[in-house]
Design an enzyme around this catalytic site. Structure first.
Site, PDB file in Angstrom:
ATOM      1  N   ARG A 122       0.809  -1.234   0.000  1.00  0.00           N
ATOM      2  CA  ARG A 122       0.000   0.000   0.000  1.00  0.00           C
ATOM      3  C   ARG A 122       0.836   1.276   0.000  1.00  0.00           C
ATOM      4  NH1 ARG A 122      -3.362  -3.049   3.486  1.00  0.00           N
ATOM      5  NH2 ARG A 122      -5.184  -3.770   2.341  1.00  0.00           N
ATOM      6  N   LYS A 157       2.899  11.478 -11.945  1.00  0.00           N
ATOM      7  CA  LYS A 157       2.125  10.473 -12.687  1.00  0.00           C
ATOM      8  C   LYS A 157       3.005   9.245 -12.825  1.00  0.00           C
ATOM      9  CE  LYS A 157      -0.987  12.875 -15.884  1.00  0.00           C
ATOM     10  NZ  LYS A 157      -1.238  13.115 -17.325  1.00  0.00           N
ATOM     11  N   GLU A 180       9.433  17.677 -25.370  1.00  0.00           N
ATOM     12  CA  GLU A 180       8.654  18.108 -24.200  1.00  0.00           C
ATOM     13  C   GLU A 180       9.014  19.546 -23.790  1.00  0.00           C
ATOM     14  OE1 GLU A 180       6.107  16.474 -23.282  1.00  0.00           O
ATOM     15  OE2 GLU A 180       6.447  14.301 -23.307  1.00  0.00           O
ATOM     16  N   LYS A 220       6.025  23.057 -15.487  1.00  0.00           N
ATOM     17  CA  LYS A 220       5.272  21.848 -15.120  1.00  0.00           C
ATOM     18  C   LYS A 220       4.871  21.890 -13.642  1.00  0.00           C
ATOM     19  CE  LYS A 220       4.643  16.989 -15.552  1.00  0.00           C
ATOM     20  NZ  LYS A 220       5.039  15.719 -16.100  1.00  0.00           N
ATOM     21  N   GLU A 247      -5.303  16.369 -12.722  1.00  0.00           N
ATOM     22  CA  GLU A 247      -5.707  16.593 -14.114  1.00  0.00           C
ATOM     23  C   GLU A 247      -7.222  16.739 -14.287  1.00  0.00           C
ATOM     24  OE1 GLU A 247      -3.124  14.626 -17.005  1.00  0.00           O
ATOM     25  OE2 GLU A 247      -4.871  14.382 -18.279  1.00  0.00           O
ATOM     26  N   ARG A 305      -4.095  20.871 -15.913  1.00  0.00           N
ATOM     27  CA  ARG A 305      -3.039  19.906 -16.252  1.00  0.00           C
ATOM     28  C   ARG A 305      -3.257  19.260 -17.615  1.00  0.00           C
ATOM     29  NH1 ARG A 305       0.110  15.655 -12.226  1.00  0.00           N
ATOM     30  NH2 ARG A 305       1.589  14.994 -13.807  1.00  0.00           N
ATOM     31  N   ASN A 327      -1.014  17.847 -22.167  1.00  0.00           N
ATOM     32  CA  ASN A 327      -1.206  16.767 -23.140  1.00  0.00           C
ATOM     33  C   ASN A 327      -1.164  17.264 -24.583  1.00  0.00           C
ATOM     34  OD1 ASN A 327      -1.494  14.771 -21.174  1.00  0.00           O
ATOM     35  ND2 ASN A 327      -3.646  15.292 -20.863  1.00  0.00           N
ATOM     36  N   HIS A 384      -0.136  14.973 -27.296  1.00  0.00           N
ATOM     37  CA  HIS A 384       0.005  13.642 -26.722  1.00  0.00           C
ATOM     38  C   HIS A 384      -1.094  12.656 -27.131  1.00  0.00           C
ATOM     39  CE1 HIS A 384       3.262  15.368 -24.525  1.00  0.00           C
ATOM     40  NE2 HIS A 384       3.480  14.249 -23.850  1.00  0.00           N
ATOM     41  N   HIS A 431       0.392   9.217 -28.259  1.00  0.00           N
ATOM     42  CA  HIS A 431       0.226   7.905 -27.627  1.00  0.00           C
ATOM     43  C   HIS A 431      -0.230   6.871 -28.645  1.00  0.00           C
ATOM     44  CE1 HIS A 431      -0.134   9.814 -23.351  1.00  0.00           C
ATOM     45  NE2 HIS A 431       1.096   9.754 -23.798  1.00  0.00           N
ATOM     46  N   HIS A 477       8.865   8.116 -27.518  1.00  0.00           N
ATOM     47  CA  HIS A 477       7.812   8.999 -27.004  1.00  0.00           C
ATOM     48  C   HIS A 477       8.008  10.442 -27.507  1.00  0.00           C
ATOM     49  CE1 HIS A 477       4.790  10.534 -24.232  1.00  0.00           C
ATOM     50  NE2 HIS A 477       5.655  11.448 -23.841  1.00  0.00           N
TER      51      HIS A 477
HETATM   52  N1  NAD Z   1       4.956  10.458 -15.914  1.00  0.00           N
HETATM   53  C1  NAD Z   1       4.950  11.485 -16.726  1.00  0.00           C
HETATM   54  O1  NAD Z   1       4.468  12.584 -16.404  1.00  0.00           O
HETATM   55  C2  NAD Z   1       5.562  11.332 -18.099  1.00  0.00           C
HETATM   56  C3  NAD Z   1       5.753  12.460 -18.917  1.00  0.00           C
HETATM   57  C4  NAD Z   1       6.366  12.294 -20.161  1.00  0.00           C
HETATM   58  C5  NAD Z   1       6.767  11.027 -20.563  1.00  0.00           C
HETATM   59  N2  NAD Z   1       6.543   9.957 -19.756  1.00  0.00           N
HETATM   60  C6  NAD Z   1       6.968   8.614 -20.175  1.00  0.00           C
HETATM   61  O2  NAD Z   1       8.376   8.576 -20.232  1.00  0.00           O
HETATM   62  C7  NAD Z   1       8.767   7.502 -21.093  1.00  0.00           C
HETATM   63  C8  NAD Z   1       9.912   7.958 -21.971  1.00  0.00           C
HETATM   64  O3  NAD Z   1      10.976   8.328 -21.150  1.00  0.00           O
HETATM   65  P1  NAD Z   1      12.454   8.505 -21.742  1.00  0.00           P
HETATM   66  O4  NAD Z   1      12.387   9.259 -23.004  1.00  0.00           O
HETATM   67  O5  NAD Z   1      13.290   8.999 -20.638  1.00  0.00           O
HETATM   68  O6  NAD Z   1      12.838   7.029 -22.184  1.00  0.00           O
HETATM   69  P2  NAD Z   1      13.570   5.806 -21.450  1.00  0.00           P
HETATM   70  O7  NAD Z   1      13.260   5.752 -20.027  1.00  0.00           O
HETATM   71  O8  NAD Z   1      13.263   4.630 -22.298  1.00  0.00           O
HETATM   72  O9  NAD Z   1      15.111   6.160 -21.628  1.00  0.00           O
HETATM   73  C9  NAD Z   1      15.638   6.226 -22.913  1.00  0.00           C
HETATM   74  C10 NAD Z   1      16.823   5.280 -23.121  1.00  0.00           C
HETATM   75  O10 NAD Z   1      18.002   5.879 -22.596  1.00  0.00           O
HETATM   76  C11 NAD Z   1      18.647   5.009 -21.658  1.00  0.00           C
HETATM   77  N3  NAD Z   1      19.243   5.887 -20.662  1.00  0.00           N
HETATM   78  C12 NAD Z   1      18.593   6.567 -19.685  1.00  0.00           C
HETATM   79  N4  NAD Z   1      19.440   7.422 -19.099  1.00  0.00           N
HETATM   80  C13 NAD Z   1      20.650   7.255 -19.679  1.00  0.00           C
HETATM   81  C14 NAD Z   1      21.904   7.872 -19.503  1.00  0.00           C
HETATM   82  N5  NAD Z   1      22.099   8.868 -18.639  1.00  0.00           N
HETATM   83  N6  NAD Z   1      22.940   7.436 -20.256  1.00  0.00           N
HETATM   84  C15 NAD Z   1      22.753   6.450 -21.169  1.00  0.00           C
HETATM   85  N7  NAD Z   1      21.567   5.849 -21.423  1.00  0.00           N
HETATM   86  C16 NAD Z   1      20.525   6.266 -20.672  1.00  0.00           C
HETATM   87  C17 NAD Z   1      17.558   4.096 -21.181  1.00  0.00           C
HETATM   88  O11 NAD Z   1      18.088   2.893 -20.726  1.00  0.00           O
HETATM   89  C18 NAD Z   1      16.708   3.931 -22.429  1.00  0.00           C
HETATM   90  O12 NAD Z   1      17.265   2.964 -23.264  1.00  0.00           O
HETATM   91  C19 NAD Z   1       7.525   7.115 -21.886  1.00  0.00           C
HETATM   92  O13 NAD Z   1       7.049   5.872 -21.453  1.00  0.00           O
HETATM   93  C20 NAD Z   1       6.540   8.209 -21.555  1.00  0.00           C
HETATM   94  O14 NAD Z   1       5.201   7.768 -21.579  1.00  0.00           O
HETATM   95  C21 NAD Z   1       5.964  10.090 -18.541  1.00  0.00           C
END
Ligand code: NAD
Length: 342
Positions: free
Chosen positions: A108, A130, A172, A214, A224, A228, A232, A235, A239, A249
């Protein structure tokens, strides 16, 4: 180092911009901690991690699943995590989203914090609370709102990031400027070359301003209900595109923003020159602006979006650079307009 605190009903979350991975222990409570990270982070930074048990997940969107959650829960049981255990997610958006969800529901809810390691996670994904996973390949279908206690944004870790992943993060930042801050947008137009060269002054300013935008939005509307939703922008298309094409992404958000800007112009909200400025800026960051694929499956996937309301969907559009609005369209209207735009 810059420090920024997000105040929400549930918790205070502190963002530490310019802090370093090596100082992580300063922010941890005494007692048991467990790290959740991914294989790439281990490859580059295993030696720099504090000496806690590590759970490593696979890389890529296809690992943002219930199966990965199950792996994390199995390991938490194996490492005898209890309600006093602190969970640290170290990685990009995928690690943060999955780890935050796992920590929020295991027993929990355990305390947790992040070290965000990609540009996209530093400007967006790790901030705002999120957390979630995809379900049957539909984006973020399962999840919770829950703020991490802290987020360390270690800018020096961006140096090891793959160039395509690095560029994806700018989508972003462009979004933040497009919906909320015309000066940030103009700064991006003027400084894109230095930003892509990882100029520390420029990058720090871009991350700082994106987080500030943000944070303000999240403080006003954590769950949201209204404000908020503006985050999007691009987005809803994105998605669906991620689901259909498997693109990153940030790349999908880039195309989504071009489509949403064109739609804004078509509906008479945004001027054509401003719509083109958005497309140009996205191109300057080497991000895709068009799509050579059958749109029917994309539209079908959009119907599974969480923002669907019966036969309609609320689209985030712009009436000028720096100001977003919500416009509700039926899927039929959307479909006709999208085909027209092509
Ligand atoms: N929660 C939220 O508010 C929110 C907002 C925007 C996006 N997201 C989500 O975030 C995700 C995308 O995140 P992302 O773009 O960071 O992708 P990711 O987490 O897949 O990272 C990208 C790649 O880089 C590698 N990596 C990470 N840091 C590194 C570093 N310092 N050096 C070398 N390699 C590294 C990872 O292993 C991965 O292969 C999506 O699933 C998206 O839906 C969430």
């Amino acid at each position: 180092m810059k420090q920024l605190t997000i105040h929400t009903d549930s918790r205070e979350s502190t963002i530490l911009l310019g802090e370093q991975l090596q100082n992580l222990p300063k922010y941890l409570p005494p007692g048991k901690c467990i790290i959740v990270t991914d294989d790439n982070i281990l490859r580059h930074y295993a030696a720099a991690l504090p000496p806690f048990p590590v759970i490593s997940i696979g890389t890529g969107e296809r690992h943002k699943t219930l199966k990965t959650l199950q792996l994390i829960f199995d390991k938490l049981v194996e490492y005898e995590a209890d309600r006093s255990t602190f969970i640290i997610g170290i990685g990009g958006g995928i690690v943060c989203d999955v780890c935050g969800f796992a920590a929020s529901v295991y027993m929990r809810g355990l305390r947790f914090g992040f070290v965000s390691t990609t540009l996209l996670a530093q400007v967006d994904a790790s901030v705002g609370g999120k957390n979630g996973v995809n379900f049957r390949r539909y984006k973020n279908m399962l999840g919770v709102f829950n703020q991490p206690e802290f987020v360390i944004c270690d800018i020096s870790m961006l140096a090891t990031l793959d160039n395509r992943e690095f560029r994806a993060g700018f989508a972003e930042i462009i979004k933040a400027g497009a919906i909320k801050d015309k000066n940030l947008f103009a700064y991006l137009e003027e400084n894109h070359a230095d930003a892509l060269r990882l100029n520390p002054t420029v990058i720090e300013k871009l991350i700082s301003e994106s987080i500030t935008i943000k944070s303000a939005v999240v403080e006003a509307d954590e769950r949201e209900k209204g404000e908020r939703k503006m985050l999007n922008f691009g987005h809803t298309f994105a998605h669906a595109l991620e689901h259909i094409t498997g693109m990153l992404h940030g790349e999908a958000v880039a195309i989504g923003m071009v489509l949403a800007s064109s739609l804004s112009a078509k509906l008479g909200y945004l001027s054509q020159p401003e719509s083109l400025r958005i497309r140009d800026l996205i191109e300057k960051f080497g991000l895709p602006v068009s799509l050579d694929t059958d749109l029917r499956p994309v539209l079908k996937a959009m119907k599974k979006d969480k923002k669907r309301e019966g036969d309609s969907i609320s689209m985030i559009l712009l009436d000028k650079i720096g100001n977003a609005l919500i416009h509700k369209l039926t899927f039929e209207q959307l479909e006709n307009m999208i085909y027209d735009l092509r």
